[in-house]
Design a protein around this motif. Structure first.
Motif, PDB file in Angstrom:
ATOM      1  N   ARG A 109       0.826  -1.209   0.000  1.00 40.08           N
ATOM      2  CA  ARG A 109       0.000   0.000   0.000  1.00 40.08           C
ATOM      3  C   ARG A 109       0.860   1.259   0.000  1.00 40.08           C
ATOM      4  O   ARG A 109       0.585   2.212  -0.740  1.00 40.08           O
ATOM      5  N   GLU A 110       1.932   1.256   0.795  1.00 43.26           N
ATOM      6  CA  GLU A 110       2.805   2.425   0.869  1.00 43.26           C
ATOM      7  C   GLU A 110       3.552   2.681  -0.433  1.00 43.26           C
ATOM      8  O   GLU A 110       4.014   3.802  -0.683  1.00 43.26           O
ATOM      9  N   ASN A 111       3.665   1.641  -1.268  1.00 42.95           N
ATOM     10  CA  ASN A 111       4.308   1.795  -2.571  1.00 42.95           C
ATOM     11  C   ASN A 111       3.298   1.912  -3.707  1.00 42.95           C
ATOM     12  O   ASN A 111       3.625   1.713  -4.866  1.00 42.95           O
ATOM     13  N   SER A 112       2.038   2.244  -3.328  1.00 40.09           N
ATOM     14  CA  SER A 112       0.970   2.533  -4.299  1.00 40.09           C
ATOM     15  C   SER A 112       0.644   1.348  -5.195  1.00 40.09           C
ATOM     16  O   SER A 112       0.362   1.513  -6.384  1.00 40.09           O
ATOM     17  N   LEU A 113       0.688   0.132  -4.625  1.00 43.79           N
ATOM     18  CA  LEU A 113       0.275  -1.042  -5.379  1.00 43.79           C
ATOM     19  C   LEU A 113      -1.134  -1.453  -4.962  1.00 43.79           C
ATOM     20  O   LEU A 113      -1.480  -1.400  -3.780  1.00 43.79           O
ATOM     21  N   CYS A 114      -1.939  -1.861  -5.938  1.00 43.26           N
ATOM     22  CA  CYS A 114      -3.279  -2.385  -5.670  1.00 43.26           C
ATOM     23  C   CYS A 114      -3.251  -3.900  -5.806  1.00 43.26           C
ATOM     24  O   CYS A 114      -2.779  -4.426  -6.819  1.00 43.26           O
ATOM     25  N   ILE A 115      -3.764  -4.596  -4.815  1.00 43.68           N
ATOM     26  CA  ILE A 115      -3.854  -6.052  -4.862  1.00 43.68           C
ATOM     27  C   ILE A 115      -5.177  -6.425  -5.515  1.00 43.68           C
ATOM     28  O   ILE A 115      -6.250  -6.188  -4.965  1.00 43.68           O
ATOM     29  N   ASP A 155       2.637 -16.917  -0.135  1.00 42.58           N
ATOM     30  CA  ASP A 155       1.579 -15.995  -0.541  1.00 42.58           C
ATOM     31  C   ASP A 155       1.801 -15.555  -1.985  1.00 42.58           C
ATOM     32  O   ASP A 155       2.930 -15.254  -2.386  1.00 42.58           O
ATOM     33  N   THR A 156       0.713 -15.517  -2.752  1.00 41.46           N
ATOM     34  CA  THR A 156       0.769 -15.056  -4.131  1.00 41.46           C
ATOM     35  C   THR A 156      -0.150 -13.857  -4.293  1.00 41.46           C
ATOM     36  O   THR A 156      -1.317 -13.906  -3.890  1.00 41.46           O
ATOM     37  N   PHE A 157       0.396 -12.790  -4.852  1.00 41.52           N
ATOM     38  CA  PHE A 157      -0.361 -11.563  -5.049  1.00 41.52           C
ATOM     39  C   PHE A 157      -0.335 -11.181  -6.531  1.00 41.52           C
ATOM     40  O   PHE A 157       0.698 -11.315  -7.187  1.00 41.52           O
ATOM     41  N   TYR A 158      -1.469 -10.680  -7.027  1.00 43.83           N
ATOM     42  CA  TYR A 158      -1.553 -10.130  -8.367  1.00 43.83           C
ATOM     43  C   TYR A 158      -1.799  -8.636  -8.213  1.00 43.83           C
ATOM     44  O   TYR A 158      -2.830  -8.228  -7.672  1.00 43.83           O
ATOM     45  N   VAL A 159      -0.842  -7.830  -8.652  1.00 47.42           N
ATOM     46  CA  VAL A 159      -0.864  -6.406  -8.330  1.00 47.42           C
ATOM     47  C   VAL A 159      -0.762  -5.534  -9.579  1.00 47.42           C
ATOM     48  O   VAL A 159      -0.184  -5.928 -10.599  1.00 47.42           O
ATOM     49  N   THR A 160      -1.347  -4.334  -9.477  1.00 46.85           N
ATOM     50  CA  THR A 160      -1.190  -3.274 -10.470  1.00 46.85           C
ATOM     51  C   THR A 160      -0.859  -1.992  -9.714  1.00 46.85           C
ATOM     52  O   THR A 160      -0.836  -1.977  -8.473  1.00 46.85           O
ATOM     53  N   ASP A 161      -0.619  -0.901 -10.451  1.00 51.17           N
ATOM     54  CA  ASP A 161      -0.519   0.371  -9.743  1.00 51.17           C
ATOM     55  C   ASP A 161      -1.928   0.873  -9.452  1.00 51.17           C
ATOM     56  O   ASP A 161      -2.918   0.224  -9.796  1.00 51.17           O
ATOM     57  N   VAL A 162      -2.043   2.029  -8.810  1.00 55.23           N
ATOM     58  CA  VAL A 162      -3.353   2.484  -8.340  1.00 55.23           C
ATOM     59  C   VAL A 162      -4.295   2.831  -9.489  1.00 55.23           C
ATOM     60  O   VAL A 162      -5.508   2.911  -9.294  1.00 55.23           O
ATOM     61  N   THR A 163      -3.746   3.040 -10.699  1.00 60.87           N
ATOM     62  CA  THR A 163      -4.601   3.339 -11.848  1.00 60.87           C
ATOM     63  C   THR A 163      -4.963   2.085 -12.628  1.00 60.87           C
ATOM     64  O   THR A 163      -5.658   2.155 -13.635  1.00 60.87           O
ATOM     65  N   GLY A 164      -4.460   0.924 -12.182  1.00 63.24           N
ATOM     66  CA  GLY A 164      -4.753  -0.319 -12.877  1.00 63.24           C
ATOM     67  C   GLY A 164      -3.759  -0.654 -13.967  1.00 63.24           C
ATOM     68  O   GLY A 164      -3.926  -1.654 -14.681  1.00 63.24           O
ATOM     69  N   ASN A 165      -2.703   0.134 -14.109  1.00 72.66           N
ATOM     70  CA  ASN A 165      -1.694  -0.095 -15.132  1.00 72.66           C
ATOM     71  C   ASN A 165      -0.557  -0.963 -14.604  1.00 72.66           C
ATOM     72  O   ASN A 165      -0.441  -1.189 -13.385  1.00 72.66           O
ATOM     73  N   PRO A 166       0.306  -1.505 -15.484  1.00 72.36           N
ATOM     74  CA  PRO A 166       1.417  -2.360 -15.037  1.00 72.36           C
ATOM     75  C   PRO A 166       2.325  -1.664 -14.032  1.00 72.36           C
ATOM     76  O   PRO A 166       2.480  -0.440 -14.036  1.00 72.36           O
ATOM     77  N   VAL A 167       2.932  -2.476 -13.176  1.00 69.59           N
ATOM     78  CA  VAL A 167       3.782  -1.964 -12.100  1.00 69.59           C
ATOM     79  C   VAL A 167       5.169  -1.625 -12.643  1.00 69.59           C
ATOM     80  O   VAL A 167       5.752  -2.385 -13.420  1.00 69.59           O
ATOM     81  N   ASP A 168       5.697  -0.496 -12.211  1.00 68.23           N
ATOM     82  CA  ASP A 168       7.055  -0.098 -12.564  1.00 68.23           C
ATOM     83  C   ASP A 168       8.048  -1.058 -11.904  1.00 68.23           C
ATOM     84  O   ASP A 168       7.997  -1.260 -10.688  1.00 68.23           O
ATOM     85  N   PRO A 169       8.962  -1.672 -12.672  1.00 66.16           N
ATOM     86  CA  PRO A 169       9.948  -2.597 -12.088  1.00 66.16           C
ATOM     87  C   PRO A 169      10.758  -1.978 -10.955  1.00 66.16           C
ATOM     88  O   PRO A 169      11.198  -2.692 -10.037  1.00 66.16           O
ATOM     89  N   LYS A 170      10.973  -0.661 -10.983  1.00 66.54           N
ATOM     90  CA  LYS A 170      11.736  -0.010  -9.912  1.00 66.54           C
ATOM     91  C   LYS A 170      11.001  -0.106  -8.577  1.00 66.54           C
ATOM     92  O   LYS A 170      11.625  -0.216  -7.521  1.00 66.54           O
ATOM     93  N   ILE A 171       9.654  -0.081  -8.633  1.00 62.77           N
ATOM     94  CA  ILE A 171       8.874  -0.204  -7.395  1.00 62.77           C
ATOM     95  C   ILE A 171       9.023  -1.606  -6.814  1.00 62.77           C
ATOM     96  O   ILE A 171       9.143  -1.781  -5.600  1.00 62.77           O
ATOM     97  N   VAL A 172       9.027  -2.621  -7.693  1.00 66.62           N
ATOM     98  CA  VAL A 172       9.214  -4.000  -7.222  1.00 66.62           C
ATOM     99  C   VAL A 172      10.575  -4.145  -6.555  1.00 66.62           C
ATOM    100  O   VAL A 172      10.702  -4.770  -5.492  1.00 66.62           O
ATOM    101  N   ASP A 173      11.616  -3.570  -7.152  1.00 68.42           N
ATOM    102  CA  ASP A 173      12.955  -3.630  -6.553  1.00 68.42           C
ATOM    103  C   ASP A 173      12.973  -2.939  -5.192  1.00 68.42           C
ATOM    104  O   ASP A 173      13.611  -3.424  -4.242  1.00 68.42           O
TER     105      ASP A 173
END
Length: 442
Positions: free
Chosen positions: A353-359, A373-391
């Protein structure tokens, strides 16, 4: 008298299951013959999907009070079923009248609710909702042992199994359960969602978690579209399922044809929805390719009549589209493996949540002191997640190992209609029901 007659018929014609590894080059063929009853197709498909078997093809026939299904299945690695113990389990399970067969080394079977408290949640989805739910449970000394969370059309549903962190057993104190319900309802009503926010305890006994999720989402009317701001989200309509409802006037059936992206448990999700909507599948064919699944069913309502109105057809189309989409793996798949502890899930979802990911969807499990645990996530607008955020998240999570499994936003172009389309329709045009047989193709 009807019950005694049914028992006599079962004794004369006991259920018969044949499992064949020779007739098909790339799949195990399972043929099920038994007395027909409402829900029998769902029971069979549920057994196969609970074993994580992939149904590549299926041929269904249940006219005249007799149920005959042929399934071509493979394991999750795409191989035939060769394990003798597993084959024996499938045969006994599908031939059992009472549905009770001991689990196979713990890999099959549902956990009785006496071992945990099963909580069902429903409400309007929003960013951070799962994090807030997990924080409440952690503060109340509830340990999440298993959970599954779905979101679809701005609705959210969850079935969460918790235990008391001190005793490791189910929570039975009425006052404590009332407090859990009150606080979780407050979280679900965070957006003044007074109408759809619900928290309840599953009834005693055994509950099939995935079927309950379908029922909760259906009750929450997730098949109705909610207008919302897309906030720059890129729409991909090519991945949407195509559902057509038409009439077969010659045989008084309603015909449903579906094309969608193929995925595990797709047939279960569709049959589950049709069964809960009180429809019976009399004939059907399922065929899956590399990326696409084609399904065609001849159905009637449980009262024996086909669909009568355009409104009913439209509602069935909406509900089947929702059933296909609910489990669709939207977003980036992240898998976390770590030592389990109280509050682990709360900490992980807070970081998201603090990194603006939506589960968008999650599967939570614990076994032997380990959390997976397995999560399917997008950013808050529903678009693909920036790889830098995952890192960045990987650096913040020190308790376990976070892996990127896959990005499940592929664009697949629906194939042109081929000879499989309306396969059963062609059969019905040239055969009468008494002579109709469904042939197993390999």
């Amino acid at each position: 008298m009807d019950d005694e007659f049914a028992k006599l018929i079962r004794r004369i014609n006991p259920p018969r299951v044949v499992i064949d590894n020779d007739s098909c080059e790339d799949a195990t063929v399972i043929q099920v013959d038994r007395i027909n009853k409402h829900g029998i197709l769902l029971e069979v498909v549920q057994v196969l999907t609970d074993l994580n078997l992939v149904i590549k093809k299926a041929y269904i026939s249940s006219d005249g009070g007799w149920f005959m299904d042929v399934f071509n299945v493979v394991d999750c690695e795409g191989k035939k079923i060769t394990d003798g113990e597993l084959i024996s389990y499938i045969q006994k399970k599908l031939e059992s009248d009472d549905g009770f067969v001991p689990s196979l080394k713990g890999m099959v079977g549902l956990v009785p609710s006496e071992e945990h408290t099963s909580i069902e949640l429903a409400g309007t989805d929003r960013p951070g909702l799962l994090s807030e739910v997990c924080a409440v449970l952690a503060n109340l000394d509830c340990n999440v042992v298993n959970a599954e969370i779905w979101t679809h059309n701005a609705r959210a549903a969850a079935v969460v199994h918790v235990t008391d962190n001190t005793t490791g057993c189910a929570i039975k104190d009425p006052k404590r359960l009332a407090l859990i319900k009150e606080l979780l309802c407050n979280v679900l009503k965070g957006n003044n969602d007074l109408k759809t926010a619900k928290m309840s305890l599953s009834p005693p006994g055994v509950t099939h978690r995935e079927r309950r999720l379908h029922q909760i989402m259906f009750d929450n009317r997730d098949y109705e579209k909610i207008e919302e701001s897309e906030g720059g989200r890129v729409q991909n309509n090519s991945c949407k399922p195509h559902v057509i409802v038409s009439d077969c006037n010659e045989k008084h059936y309603t015909v449903i044809t579906m094309r969608s992206k193929d995925r595990p448990k797709l047939l279960f999700d569709i049959v589950c929805t049709l069964t809960d909507m009180q429809y019976v599948v009399f004939h059907g064919v399922v065929h899956t390719g590399r990326m696409e699944a084609y399904q065609e069913f001849y159905i009637r309502h449980i009262d024996g009549v086909p669909m009568r109105s355009e409104a009913e057809r439209e509602r069935v189309m909406q509900c089947l589209e929702a059933a296909i989409e609910r489990r669709g793996s939207e977003g980036l798949e992240l898998e976390l493996c770590a030592e389990d502890r109280i509050g682990l899930l709360s900490d992980i979802t807070r970081v998201f949540r603090e990194n603006s990911l939506c589960i968008k969807r999650a599967e939570i499990s614990t076994k032997g002191g380990k959390a997976k645990d397995t999560f399917y996530v997008t950013d808050v607008t529903g678009n693909p997640v920036d790889p830098k955020i995952v890192d960045s998240i990987r650096r913040q999570i020190q308790q376990g190992i976070l892996q990127v499994k896959l990005n499940s936003n592929p664009i697949t172009k629906p194939q042109e209609e081929n000879t499989i389309s309306f396969l059963l329709g062609n059969f019905f045009k040239c055969r009468t029901l008494p002579n109709f047989l469904i042939k197993s193709y390999s």
